[in-house]
Design an enzyme around this catalytic site. Sequence first.
Site, PDB file in Angstrom:
ATOM      1  N   ASP A  50      19.246 -10.408  -8.383  1.00  0.00           N
ATOM      2  CA  ASP A  50      17.845  -9.813  -8.857  1.00  0.00           C
ATOM      3  C   ASP A  50      17.030 -10.832  -9.456  1.00  0.00           C
ATOM      4  O   ASP A  50      15.802 -10.571  -9.476  1.00  0.00           O
ATOM      5  CB  ASP A  50      17.867  -8.531  -9.838  1.00  0.00           C
ATOM      6  CG  ASP A  50      18.641  -8.648 -10.954  1.00  0.00           C
ATOM      7  OD1 ASP A  50      18.954  -9.829 -11.398  1.00  0.00           O
ATOM      8  OD2 ASP A  50      18.790  -7.875 -11.913  1.00  0.00           O
ATOM      9  N   ASP A  89      23.289  -7.623  -6.526  1.00  0.00           N
ATOM     10  CA  ASP A  89      22.969  -7.210  -7.750  1.00  0.00           C
ATOM     11  C   ASP A  89      22.591  -5.654  -7.931  1.00  0.00           C
ATOM     12  O   ASP A  89      21.791  -5.147  -6.870  1.00  0.00           O
ATOM     13  CB  ASP A  89      21.894  -7.894  -8.449  1.00  0.00           C
ATOM     14  CG  ASP A  89      22.393  -9.235  -9.491  1.00  0.00           C
ATOM     15  OD1 ASP A  89      23.450  -8.535  -9.811  1.00  0.00           O
ATOM     16  OD2 ASP A  89      21.579  -9.960  -9.749  1.00  0.00           O
ATOM     17  N   LYS A 118      27.209  -6.332  -8.194  1.00  0.00           N
ATOM     18  CA  LYS A 118      27.335  -6.898  -9.554  1.00  0.00           C
ATOM     19  C   LYS A 118      26.539  -6.053 -10.658  1.00  0.00           C
ATOM     20  O   LYS A 118      25.349  -5.497 -10.242  1.00  0.00           O
ATOM     21  CB  LYS A 118      26.840  -8.511  -9.635  1.00  0.00           C
ATOM     22  CG  LYS A 118      26.890  -9.019 -11.152  1.00  0.00           C
ATOM     23  CD  LYS A 118      26.736 -10.379 -11.098  1.00  0.00           C
ATOM     24  CE  LYS A 118      25.425 -11.003 -10.741  1.00  0.00           C
ATOM     25  NZ  LYS A 118      24.431 -10.472 -11.952  1.00  0.00           N
ATOM     26  N   GLU A 120      25.217  -5.543 -14.674  1.00  0.00           N
ATOM     27  CA  GLU A 120      25.059  -6.151 -15.848  1.00  0.00           C
ATOM     28  C   GLU A 120      25.714  -5.244 -16.917  1.00  0.00           C
ATOM     29  O   GLU A 120      25.359  -4.220 -16.952  1.00  0.00           O
ATOM     30  CB  GLU A 120      23.900  -6.564 -16.283  1.00  0.00           C
ATOM     31  CG  GLU A 120      23.148  -7.811 -15.428  1.00  0.00           C
ATOM     32  CD  GLU A 120      21.866  -8.269 -15.609  1.00  0.00           C
ATOM     33  OE1 GLU A 120      21.270  -7.818 -16.753  1.00  0.00           O
ATOM     34  OE2 GLU A 120      21.287  -9.053 -14.971  1.00  0.00           O
ATOM     35  N   GLU A 187      27.198 -15.466 -18.601  1.00  0.00           N
ATOM     36  CA  GLU A 187      25.916 -16.077 -18.726  1.00  0.00           C
ATOM     37  C   GLU A 187      25.503 -16.348 -20.131  1.00  0.00           C
ATOM     38  O   GLU A 187      25.583 -15.500 -20.964  1.00  0.00           O
ATOM     39  CB  GLU A 187      24.682 -15.232 -17.951  1.00  0.00           C
ATOM     40  CG  GLU A 187      23.623 -15.834 -17.883  1.00  0.00           C
ATOM     41  CD  GLU A 187      22.439 -15.339 -17.073  1.00  0.00           C
ATOM     42  OE1 GLU A 187      22.677 -14.407 -16.202  1.00  0.00           O
ATOM     43  OE2 GLU A 187      21.304 -15.691 -16.945  1.00  0.00           O
TER      44      GLU A 187
HETATM   45  O1  KIV Z   1      20.164 -12.573 -10.647  1.00  0.00           O
HETATM   46  C1  KIV Z   1      20.842 -13.509 -10.356  1.00  0.00           C
HETATM   47  O2  KIV Z   1      20.556 -14.508  -9.893  1.00  0.00           O
HETATM   48  C2  KIV Z   1      22.120 -13.682 -11.546  1.00  0.00           C
HETATM   49  C3  KIV Z   1      22.701 -14.890 -11.772  1.00  0.00           C
HETATM   50  C4  KIV Z   1      21.887 -15.489 -12.792  1.00  0.00           C
HETATM   51  C5  KIV Z   1      24.024 -14.728 -12.045  1.00  0.00           C
HETATM   52  O3  KIV Z   1      22.521 -12.720 -11.902  1.00  0.00           O
END
Ligand code: KIV
Length: 270
Positions: A50, A89, A118, A120, A187
């Site tokens: 994202d 994401d 993914k 968070e 991160e």
């Molecule tokens: O959104 C993204 O690019 C990420 C990376 C920074 C891991 O989550």
Amino acid sequence: MENFTTHTKKVTINYIKSQKNKSPLTMITAYDALFAKIFDANVDMILVGDSLEMSFGGKDDTLKATVDSMIYHTKAVCNGAKTSLIITDMPFGSVTTKEETLKNAIKIYQETNADAVKIEGGSQRAEIISHLCKNAIAVVGHIGLTPQSARSEGGYIVKGKDEENVKKLIEDAKAVEKAGAFCIVVEGVVSKVATQIARSVNVPVIGIGAGNEVDGQVLVWSDAFGFFDEFKPKFVKRFLHGKNLVEKALLEYINEVKTREFPSKENSYQ
Ligand code: KIV
């Protein structure tokens, strides 16, 4: 420079899992087919992050990404990349209840060829991750500095600086692993703490701003290749000065148009 072989077969989740404690895994973001095609098969994983809101969309944070915008960019990436593992994401606001999150993840799976999503967040997301995994959605965790929380936390704050936080990060990693994530992005974490996190779980830990002693690295492509030069976070290395190169070529183009050097006969229909 060593020449690391590229993948000849589709990268699988089992392959990623098998690389724990082996040669570092590589992940880079992509938001379109053009760059996905360049990265494909060379990196192990392509992340439709994202971060596209900032890198591609010029926004100040990642919060305005939506499930539909992630689907649009994931489709483009999947058109360009057929071999690397593709991860999308789950954007801000799409991970709420487990039922709603599953609905959003299913939409991503059905409308794109993403291999995984993914999410968070650490322990507080464990139940949701487990629900997705039980419903055949592959999940990558993301702990430490989570950009979707930056506004509510008052900024992009590096994690792992005190004992209590270190304990929490390790608990987060273990909870996300137990819930079924096959890989975890860590991160913005003090390097030695990231190493401790990597050693506390059996799935690969992919670092960004997390030092060198984890199982792999991820960077945002426009940071890595110098297309974004407003600021450079400490963890970014520019492997190319892309903006300068494009500017130089652009000036040549303008010059040749103005002087009528372009288009030449070679570039014209006779
Ligand atoms: O959104 C993204 O690019 C990420 C990376 C920074 C891991 O989550």
